[in-house]
Each structure stands twice: as structure tokens, then as C-alpha cells.
Design a protein around this motif. Structure first.
Motif, mmCIF file in Angstrom:
data_model
loop_
_atom_site.group_PDB
_atom_site.id
_atom_site.type_symbol
_atom_site.label_atom_id
_atom_site.label_comp_id
_atom_site.label_asym_id
_atom_site.label_seq_id
_atom_site.Cartn_x
_atom_site.Cartn_y
_atom_site.Cartn_z
ATOM 1 N N ALA A 61 36.732 -29.504 -24.637
ATOM 2 C CA ALA A 61 37.804 -29.270 -23.666
ATOM 3 C C ALA A 61 39.178 -29.680 -24.179
ATOM 4 O O ALA A 61 40.173 -29.443 -23.491
ATOM 5 N N LEU A 62 39.266 -30.276 -25.367
ATOM 6 C CA LEU A 62 40.542 -30.818 -25.811
ATOM 7 C C LEU A 62 41.650 -29.770 -25.950
ATOM 8 O O LEU A 62 42.790 -30.027 -25.531
ATOM 9 N N PRO A 63 41.410 -28.569 -26.511
ATOM 10 C CA PRO A 63 42.500 -27.578 -26.574
ATOM 11 C C PRO A 63 43.038 -27.179 -25.210
ATOM 12 O O PRO A 63 44.245 -26.944 -25.059
ATOM 13 N N PHE A 64 42.171 -27.128 -24.212
ATOM 14 C CA PHE A 64 42.605 -26.718 -22.878
ATOM 15 C C PHE A 64 43.330 -27.856 -22.160
ATOM 16 O O PHE A 64 44.285 -27.615 -21.419
ATOM 17 N N ARG A 95 24.633 -33.195 -22.313
ATOM 18 C CA ARG A 95 24.425 -32.794 -23.706
ATOM 19 C C ARG A 95 25.534 -33.292 -24.626
ATOM 20 O O ARG A 95 25.260 -33.801 -25.717
ATOM 21 N N PHE A 96 26.794 -33.145 -24.206
ATOM 22 C CA PHE A 96 27.910 -33.485 -25.089
ATOM 23 C C PHE A 96 28.497 -34.864 -24.813
ATOM 24 O O PHE A 96 29.148 -35.431 -25.685
ATOM 25 N N GLY A 97 28.318 -35.373 -23.586
ATOM 26 C CA GLY A 97 28.862 -36.680 -23.264
ATOM 27 C C GLY A 97 30.379 -36.702 -23.354
ATOM 28 O O GLY A 97 31.065 -35.749 -22.971
ATOM 29 N N PHE A 98 30.904 -37.806 -23.875
ATOM 30 C CA PHE A 98 32.353 -37.925 -24.012
ATOM 31 C C PHE A 98 32.900 -36.972 -25.062
ATOM 32 O O PHE A 98 34.098 -36.669 -25.067
ATOM 33 N N GLY A 99 32.038 -36.467 -25.915
ATOM 34 C CA GLY A 99 32.470 -35.506 -26.914
ATOM 35 C C GLY A 99 32.985 -34.215 -26.321
ATOM 36 O O GLY A 99 33.710 -33.470 -27.005
ATOM 37 N N PHE A 100 32.640 -33.933 -25.073
ATOM 38 C CA PHE A 100 33.185 -32.737 -24.432
ATOM 39 C C PHE A 100 34.694 -32.856 -24.248
ATOM 40 O O PHE A 100 35.414 -31.859 -24.349
ATOM 41 N N PHE A 101 35.191 -34.056 -23.991
ATOM 42 C CA PHE A 101 36.629 -34.260 -23.794
ATOM 43 C C PHE A 101 37.396 -34.204 -25.115
ATOM 44 O O PHE A 101 38.574 -33.867 -25.114
ATOM 45 N N THR A 102 36.738 -34.552 -26.215
ATOM 46 C CA THR A 102 37.423 -34.605 -27.510
ATOM 47 C C THR A 102 37.088 -33.431 -28.416
ATOM 48 O O THR A 102 37.698 -33.295 -29.482
ATOM 49 N N GLY A 103 36.141 -32.591 -28.027
ATOM 50 C CA GLY A 103 35.751 -31.481 -28.876
ATOM 51 C C GLY A 103 36.802 -30.382 -28.911
ATOM 52 O O GLY A 103 37.516 -30.147 -27.930
ATOM 53 N N ARG A 104 36.894 -29.677 -30.062
ATOM 54 C CA ARG A 104 37.891 -28.632 -30.248
ATOM 55 C C ARG A 104 37.285 -27.239 -30.304
ATOM 56 O O ARG A 104 38.034 -26.262 -30.258
ATOM 57 N N GLU A 105 35.996 -27.131 -30.447
ATOM 58 C CA GLU A 105 35.347 -25.832 -30.569
ATOM 59 C C GLU A 105 34.885 -25.337 -29.209
ATOM 60 O O GLU A 105 34.486 -26.118 -28.340
#
Length: 344
Positions: free
Chosen positions: A83-86, A61-71
Motif C-alpha cells: 500500500a505504500l505507493p498509494f 498474510r502480509f502483516g505490517f509489510g502491507f503498509f511498507t510494500g511497493r509492489e
């Protein structure tokens, strides 16, 4: 023929073993170690396969955006996971731990190798005992003992001194009260200190004594002999010890979750709450249900942690090999160039 007569001549009375039995023992040992190694590889492959199967919905669903997403919003119907904050919190706390622990561990290793007797033995025992303390004890100690001291003395001092400096002062700004990343990093440093110290001590112990004595014979002081003869020889082993400690810091859960605050945040200041991948998984997995993407997103975080561990292992092997090659080049004698008109 008696047992004494069948003893091997050079074996100091050792019992005689037939060549056939020796070959069978060697073959059995080789097969058993091969089976154990293959079993570990299969177990690791099954672990990765199982994690990928559970997290596939999130990555699809999120693709590479899961690694760069902040929400991180687990509400069903408006699910958004990043996953970016973690990742940032995990790397930041681990960097603090390594920065604090490695100089202390190398200093302790040098002390335990240079000083003998009444000081070295109790100190070595104390460092080894630190490795046997459970992580939940570290967490409780950090929450009820270390954190109040940091809130009232250490962090206000850092904010009032280093916090006023340009550039580096941004690391120590904010309200020095409550859970924060800096305290979590210091607790991690205390936890990884025993393993780095133990490995460093063993590495320093195998440095040839001739190198130290040669440096001293050339007029070097004790510190100069350590800096020029001991530390370069043991550099690759110290890097390996650091990576072992970093591996534990990346995966530590309970102690960090008690003091880090578990707030998905990306910020420069260390005086503020944060969250790491292990602490967030431990605190959120019970609330996750099979409906929606919440559980799949937490498994995706576990996949990210495994990827970070693989990258760290590959980087450490590369650093160790490059260090060994550089040390080998430094130890090779320089070729002599024959003078003009003289035979080579």
C-alpha cells in the motif's frame, strides 16, 4: 382565563407552557439526540468491522509489510500487494491541495470580511457555487481544460525555472506531458477551496471588533491589525477549516482518477503520474474477483484510508486545543510585580 391572560409576562405574548410539558419536551429532545449519536457510533463500528472482516486475509498474510510494500501484483498464484505507493500518492496530492488552497482561502475570507458591497456579495456567491459542482465535472474540466494548459504553459515554465534550483528543483523535473500528481493536487485545491473559505469567513467574522479598533487606535495599519489582532484570534478556527478541507482531499475519487494517471509510483518529482487510495480502489474494484486476495487487498486499502482519517482527526483536535491554549495565554494580562518597599 383567556390566552392573552395566560401569556407569560416577560415573553412578549408568547404562549404559556406548563412545566411538566416543558420537562417532557426537554427529555424527549435529550433522548432523541442520544439515540442519533449512538446510532452514528454503531454505524461507524459496523463499517470498520465489515472492512476488517473483508481485509483480514490480506493483513494475516502480509502483516505490517502491507503498509511498507511497493509492489501490486494481482495475478493469481503470484499475488503481492503493498500500500505504500498509494499512501504516498494520497498524502502528496492532499499536501499540494492544502498548500495551494489555504493561503487563497484565508485571503478570500479576509477580503469578504473587510470589503462590503458590490465586490463581496458576488464573490461570496461564486465561492459557494464552487462547492455545489459535482466532482465528475471537476474531473472532466481538469482533463480537457486545465491539463492542456498545464502541459503547454504552466509545467514547462516550472521545469525551466524552479526545476533548475538546487534541492527544491527536484520537485519539478521530468517530461511535462501527460497525467501527473501536480495537476491532481491543483484540482483538489479548487475543490476544497469553498469549504475552507466558508469556515474561515465565519471564524473571522466573530473576531471582536474591539480588537481591530484597538490595534488601529494604537497606530497599526490595516494589515498590521489583521496580522496582530485578527489572525491570532482566529488561528484555531482556520486550522479546523484546513482539516475539513484536508478530509475531503483525502477521500476524493473521481476527479483525481481522471488526471493522476493511476500508476503506483513513489517519486520526488510532481511532474509524473501517481495513484491515490480512492482512485485506485475505484479503478480496480470492478476487476477484482472473490478468488484470491485482490478484493481483500482493496478492502485493506480502504482500512488504511480510514486509519489515515482517524489520525488526521486526532491530530487536528490536538492542534486546535494547543492553539486555543496558546492564544488564551497570549491574551491574559501579565502579572504586575510590586516595587520594592510598596505594598502588594
Amino acid at each position: 382565563m383567556g390566552a392573552a391572560e395566560r401569556a407569560e409576562p416577560g415573553g412578549a405574548g408568547a404562549p404559556w407552557v406548563s412545566p411538566r410539558r416543558s420537562r417532557l419536551l426537554d427529555r424527549g429532545f435529550s433522548w432523541s439526540t442520544a439515540v442519533i449519536a449512538a446510532g452514528l457510533i454503531v454505524l461507524l463500528a459496523y463499517l470498520i468491522f465489515d472492512l476488517m472482516g473483508g481485509s483480514w486475509r490480506t493483513f494475516s498474510r502480509f502483516g505490517f509489510g502491507f503498509f511498507t510494500g511497493r509492489e501490486w501484483n494481482p495475478v493469481n498464484g503470484r499475488e503481492d500487494f503493498g500500500a505504500l505507493p498509494f499512501i504516498f500518492g494520497t498524502l502528496l496530492t492532499s499536501a499540494i491541495a492544502v498548500t495551494v488552497a489555504v493561503p487563497v482561502a484565508v485571503g478570500l475570507g479576509l477580503l469578504l470580511n473587510q470589503v462590503r458591497g458590490a465586490i463581496a456579495n458576488p464573490l461570496a456567491t461564486f465561492v459557494d457555487i464552487l462547492a455545489a459542482i459535482p466532482s465528475v465535472v471537476y474531473g472532466l474540466w481538469g482533463l480537457y481544460v486545465l491539463k492542456p494548459v498545464f502541459d503547454t504553459k504552466v509545467e514547462p515554465f516550472l521545469v525551466a525555472t524552479i526545476g533548475k534550483l538546487p534541492v527544491i528543483g527536484r520537485l519539478f523535473t521530468g517530461n511535462a506531458n501527460g497525467p501527473d500528481v501536480f495537476t491532481a493536487g491543483v484540482i483538489l485545491a479548487i475543490m476544497i477551496l469553498p469549504i475552507i473559505t466558508a469556515v474561515t469567513r465565519e471564524v473571522l467574522a466573530v473576531v471582536p471588533r474591539d480588537q481591530r479598533e484597538a490595534a488601529l487606535a494604537l497606530g497599526a495599519t490595516r494589515w498590521e491589525s489583521i496580522r496582530m489582532a485578527v489572525l491570532p484570534y482566529a488561528r484555531s478556527g482556520i486550522i479546523g477549516a484546513t482539516v475539513l478541507g484536508l478530509g475531503r482531499a483525502l477521500g476524493e475519487t473521481i476527479a483525481v482518477s481522471m488526471v493522476v494517471g493511476n500508476v503506483p509510483r513513489i517519486g520526488v518529482s510532481l511532474i509524473g503520474p501517481g495513484a491515490t487510495i480512492p482512485s485506485w480502489i475505484a479503478s480496480s474494484f470492478r476487476e477484482a474477483t472473490s478468488v484470491g486476495l485482490h478484493r481483500s487487498a482493496l478492502l485493506a486499502l480502504a482500512v488504511v484510508l480510514v486509519i489515515m482519517a482517524f489520525i488526521m482527526a486526532f491530530t487536528s483536535r490536538l492542534l486546535v486545543r494547543r492553539t486555543e491554549r496558546s492564544v488564551g495565554r497570549d491574551s491574559e494580562p501579565e502579572p504586575t510585580v510590586p516595587e520594592l518597599g510598596t505594598p502588594a
